[in-house]
Design an enzyme around this catalytic site. Structure first.
Site, PDB file in Angstrom:
ATOM      1  N   ASP A  96       0.851  -1.197   0.000  1.00  0.00           N
ATOM      2  CA  ASP A  96       0.000   0.000   0.000  1.00  0.00           C
ATOM      3  C   ASP A  96       0.885   1.245   0.000  1.00  0.00           C
ATOM      4  OD1 ASP A  96      -3.227   0.521   0.867  1.00  0.00           O
ATOM      5  OD2 ASP A  96      -1.838   2.203   1.098  1.00  0.00           O
ATOM      6  N   ILE A  97       0.489   2.244  -0.781  1.00  0.00           N
ATOM      7  CA  ILE A  97       1.267   3.475  -0.914  1.00  0.00           C
ATOM      8  C   ILE A  97       1.228   4.302   0.385  1.00  0.00           C
ATOM      9  CG2 ILE A  97      -0.564   5.019  -1.776  1.00  0.00           C
ATOM     10  CD1 ILE A  97       1.323   5.868  -4.007  1.00  0.00           C
ATOM     11  N   SER A 112     -12.279   3.473  -1.082  1.00  0.00           N
ATOM     12  CA  SER A 112     -11.961   4.637  -1.920  1.00  0.00           C
ATOM     13  C   SER A 112     -11.560   4.224  -3.330  1.00  0.00           C
ATOM     14  CB  SER A 112     -10.842   5.468  -1.281  1.00  0.00           C
ATOM     15  OG  SER A 112      -9.660   4.711  -1.182  1.00  0.00           O
ATOM     16  N   HIS A 151     -10.087  -5.088  -3.332  1.00  0.00           N
ATOM     17  CA  HIS A 151      -8.737  -5.310  -2.787  1.00  0.00           C
ATOM     18  C   HIS A 151      -8.897  -5.618  -1.311  1.00  0.00           C
ATOM     19  CE1 HIS A 151      -9.864  -1.109  -2.642  1.00  0.00           C
ATOM     20  NE2 HIS A 151      -9.251  -1.054  -1.467  1.00  0.00           N
ATOM     21  N   ASN A 210     -12.965  -3.238   2.560  1.00  0.00           N
ATOM     22  CA  ASN A 210     -13.910  -2.149   2.760  1.00  0.00           C
ATOM     23  C   ASN A 210     -14.881  -2.152   1.590  1.00  0.00           C
ATOM     24  OD1 ASN A 210     -12.489  -1.250   5.076  1.00  0.00           O
ATOM     25  ND2 ASN A 210     -11.063  -0.096   3.802  1.00  0.00           N
TER      26      ASN A 210
HETATM   27  P1  AMP Z   1      -9.740   1.445   0.280  1.00  0.00           P
HETATM   28  O1  AMP Z   1      -9.800   2.791   0.945  1.00  0.00           O
HETATM   29  O2  AMP Z   1     -10.164   0.294   1.115  1.00  0.00           O
HETATM   30  O3  AMP Z   1     -10.478   1.505  -1.058  1.00  0.00           O
HETATM   31  O4  AMP Z   1      -8.209   1.184  -0.025  1.00  0.00           O
HETATM   32  C1  AMP Z   1      -7.518   1.800  -1.083  1.00  0.00           C
HETATM   33  C2  AMP Z   1      -6.069   1.719  -0.744  1.00  0.00           C
HETATM   34  O5  AMP Z   1      -5.313   1.882  -1.919  1.00  0.00           O
HETATM   35  C3  AMP Z   1      -5.604   2.786   0.249  1.00  0.00           C
HETATM   36  O6  AMP Z   1      -5.066   2.155   1.411  1.00  0.00           O
HETATM   37  C4  AMP Z   1      -4.542   3.555  -0.545  1.00  0.00           C
HETATM   38  O7  AMP Z   1      -3.465   3.968   0.274  1.00  0.00           O
HETATM   39  C5  AMP Z   1      -4.118   2.527  -1.572  1.00  0.00           C
HETATM   40  N1  AMP Z   1      -3.557   3.060  -2.806  1.00  0.00           N
HETATM   41  C6  AMP Z   1      -4.049   4.050  -3.592  1.00  0.00           C
HETATM   42  N2  AMP Z   1      -3.267   4.224  -4.683  1.00  0.00           N
HETATM   43  C7  AMP Z   1      -2.265   3.322  -4.592  1.00  0.00           C
HETATM   44  C8  AMP Z   1      -1.135   2.998  -5.408  1.00  0.00           C
HETATM   45  N3  AMP Z   1      -0.869   3.647  -6.547  1.00  0.00           N
HETATM   46  N4  AMP Z   1      -0.301   1.996  -4.999  1.00  0.00           N
HETATM   47  C9  AMP Z   1      -0.542   1.332  -3.852  1.00  0.00           C
HETATM   48  N5  AMP Z   1      -1.601   1.589  -3.043  1.00  0.00           N
HETATM   49  C10 AMP Z   1      -2.452   2.573  -3.395  1.00  0.00           C
END
Ligand code: AMP
Ligand code: ZN
Length: 113
Positions: free
Chosen positions: A31-32, A94, A99, A86
């Protein structure tokens, strides 16, 4: 598959990533914005917008994701871990491509926020 889907773009290699796991149906990336010392996203390569939007035919890959999470937790020697999905904005989703968050490396509180 929506053009703008960030996870589809990562899966297609349009956005560079260093997968920690990669097979025909599943990819896992860090995760970023990590929320724990280990925070990995385990993702089906098929674009499925949410668990609510998944259908019976997706059950196989969703099951495989749990086995991938188990393998990663063993490879990373996590003492314990949490696997979180989520679904929907109110629950914190989001990114509209399923995932599962694999979290570990610290004590995880319950109930979650
Ligand atoms: P959610 O809020 O459950 O939809 O999780 C989305 C996740 O994706 C969040 O924890 C973000 O930090 C992660 N995320 C968004 N863009 C990237 C990316 N380019 N590489 C890795 N993780 C990401
Ligand atoms: Zn997608």
């Amino acid at each position: 598959m929506p053009e703008a889907c960030i996870l589809c773009r990562i899966i297609k290699g349009e956005i560079p990533s260093k997968p920690v796991y990669d097979d025909e149906r599943v990819i896992a990336i860090r995760d970023i914005n990590p929320q724990a010392p280990t925070h990995i996203l385990v993702v089906p390569k098929k674009h499925i917008a949410s668990l609510a939007a998944a259908d019976e035919a997706d059950a196989g890959v969703l099951g495989e994701i749990q086995m991938v999470a188990k393998k990663l937790s063993a490879d990373l020697k996590l003492e314990g871990f949490r696997l979180v999905l989520n679904n929907g904005r109110i629950a914190g989703q989001s990114v509209d491509h399923i995932h599962y968050h694999l979290l570990g490396g610290r004590r995880l509180a319950w109930p979650p926020g």
